[in-house]
Motif scaffolding. Structure first.
Motif, short mmCIF file in Angstrom:
data_model
loop_
_atom_site.label_atom_id
_atom_site.label_comp_id
_atom_site.label_asym_id
_atom_site.label_seq_id
_atom_site.Cartn_x
_atom_site.Cartn_y
_atom_site.Cartn_z
N ALA A 123 -9.97 -10.99 1.57
CA ALA A 123 -11.15 -10.61 0.80
C ALA A 123 -10.85 -9.53 -0.23
CB ALA A 123 -12.26 -10.15 1.74
N ASP A 124 -9.91 -8.64 0.06
CA ASP A 124 -9.62 -7.53 -0.85
C ASP A 124 -8.41 -7.78 -1.74
OD1 ASP A 124 -7.81 -7.47 1.19
OD2 ASP A 124 -8.15 -5.38 1.76
N TYR A 125 -7.90 -9.02 -1.75
CA TYR A 125 -6.79 -9.36 -2.64
C TYR A 125 -7.32 -9.64 -4.04
CZ TYR A 125 -2.77 -11.80 -4.61
OH TYR A 125 -1.72 -12.18 -5.43
N PRO A 126 -6.67 -9.19 -5.12
CA PRO A 126 -5.36 -8.53 -5.20
C PRO A 126 -5.42 -7.01 -5.20
CG PRO A 126 -6.07 -9.12 -7.39
CD PRO A 126 -7.17 -9.56 -6.45
N HIS A 127 -6.59 -6.44 -4.93
CA HIS A 127 -6.71 -4.98 -4.96
C HIS A 127 -5.92 -4.32 -3.84
CE1 HIS A 127 -9.73 -5.67 -7.99
NE2 HIS A 127 -10.42 -6.44 -7.16
N ALA A 128 -5.75 -5.03 -2.74
CA ALA A 128 -4.92 -4.54 -1.64
C ALA A 128 -3.73 -5.47 -1.49
CB ALA A 128 -5.73 -4.49 -0.35
N PRO A 129 -2.55 -4.95 -1.12
CA PRO A 129 -1.36 -5.79 -1.01
C PRO A 129 -1.50 -6.86 0.08
CG PRO A 129 -0.96 -3.63 -0.05
CD PRO A 129 -2.28 -3.54 -0.78
N SER A 130 -0.85 -7.98 -0.14
CA SER A 130 -0.90 -9.09 0.80
C SER A 130 0.51 -9.63 0.99
CB SER A 130 -1.83 -10.19 0.27
OG SER A 130 -1.93 -11.26 1.19
N LYS A 131 0.68 -10.59 1.89
CA LYS A 131 1.95 -11.27 2.11
C LYS A 131 1.71 -12.77 2.02
CE LYS A 131 3.78 -7.66 5.18
NZ LYS A 131 4.33 -7.36 6.54
N LEU A 132 2.68 -13.49 1.48
CA LEU A 132 2.52 -14.93 1.29
C LEU A 132 2.89 -15.69 2.55
CD1 LEU A 132 1.74 -16.99 -0.94
CD2 LEU A 132 4.18 -17.38 -1.23
#
Length: 289
Positions: A35-44
């Motif tokens: 929900a907070d992507y791309p403001h918070a980092p993610s992993k693929l």
């Protein structure tokens, strides 16, 4: 093939997919983002499904579960719009009549033949190039998530479990492993692994040779007395990975059907509990690597 490998079970009340359909590398994909992507980092996270394929609501909802844990999930149409025959929502028959039972047996025989034909078509030579196209495109489209995770993670269910295993290995760069034809005089070049770590639930069609060259850490969710993941093959895999110092985890669940790890309603509370435990195990493995 297991029932849940070829058909969706009813989804939990009120549940539904929350991702979106798009294309990566010209391949249709279901994408589910935190929900907070791309403001918070993610992993693929590359989600490789059972034979039910891209449009399985069970698989899409399962992908959403990983997205809620912070992963940007890519579920590709690795069957090129050719899912396993009869893949549709499961409807449980209640005390069918004798005539209906005969009809069901005949239908099952016909379906089994169609499934065998389908499996003959879905070889690594056909499926892996599709997955590689998606991986290459995802590295560009979601470069931030790939960089944040230090690579690409993968989960594989049923048919997709074998594909995750193959992506975790260093394999000869040949057609047999989904690569392009090479000049024989140039010699055999090995490539891979293509994933940083993987988690595999009730894999199907795995052979002993599939473990060869494995480099990436892998977790295996297994089903007791599972004819679709032969015990001899599993034991060989455990021994091979241990002897080659590949970090691996095998856990066997009893009293559950093949395919239990994917979202879907079951009346048996033991199966429901095992579903949650399997997801937690796979998630913990990914987060630890």
């Amino acid at each position: 093939m297991g029932e849940h490998c070829v058909t969706d079970r009813p989804t939990p009340f009120g549940a539904g997919p929350s991702g979106e359909m798009t294309q990566l590398g010209g391949i249709d994909c279901y994408i589910s983002k935190p929900a907070d992507y791309p403001h918070a980092p993610s992993k693929l996270l590359l989600y490789l499904s059972s034979g039910t394929g891209l449009h399985s609501e069970n698989s899409q909802i399962q992908a959403d579960h990983y997205a809620r844990e912070g992963y940007l999930v890519v579920l590709p149409d690795m069957f090129n719009n050719d899912p396993i025959p009869g893949s549709a929502t499961y409807e449980e028959e209640k005390d069918p009549s004798f005539i209906e039972q005969i009809k069901m047996r005949l239908a099952d025989t016909s379906k089994a033949f169609l499934i065998d034909m389908w499996l003959a078509r879905q070889t690594p030579e056909k499926v892996l190039p599709i997955i590689h196209k998606v991986i290459d495109a995802a590295k560009d489209e979601f470069a931030d998530a790939v960089a944040n995770g230090g690579g690409i993670y993968s989960v594989g269910y049923c048919f997709g479990g074998r594909m995750t295993l193959l992506l975790a290995g260093e394999k000869p760069d040949t057609v047999a492993w989904g690569q392009q034809v090479k000049d024989e005089e140039a010699g055999v070049v090995k490539k891979g692994p293509y994933i940083k770590a993987g988690a595999i639930a009730h894999a199907t069609l795995v052979g002993k040779e599939d473990f060869e060259g494995t480099k990436s850490p892998l977790a295996f969710i297994c089903v007791e007395n599972d004819q679709l993941f032969d015990e001899e093959v599993r034991e060989y895999g455990e021994k091979y990975l241990k002897e080659h110092n590949v970090e691996a985890e095998f856990k066997t669940y009893s009293g559950v059907p093949h395919g239990f790890g994917v979202v879907g309603e079951y009346e048996d509370t033991k199966i429901k509990t095992a579903q949650t435990q399997a997801f937690d195990q796979m998630l913990a493995w990914l987060k630890a690597h």
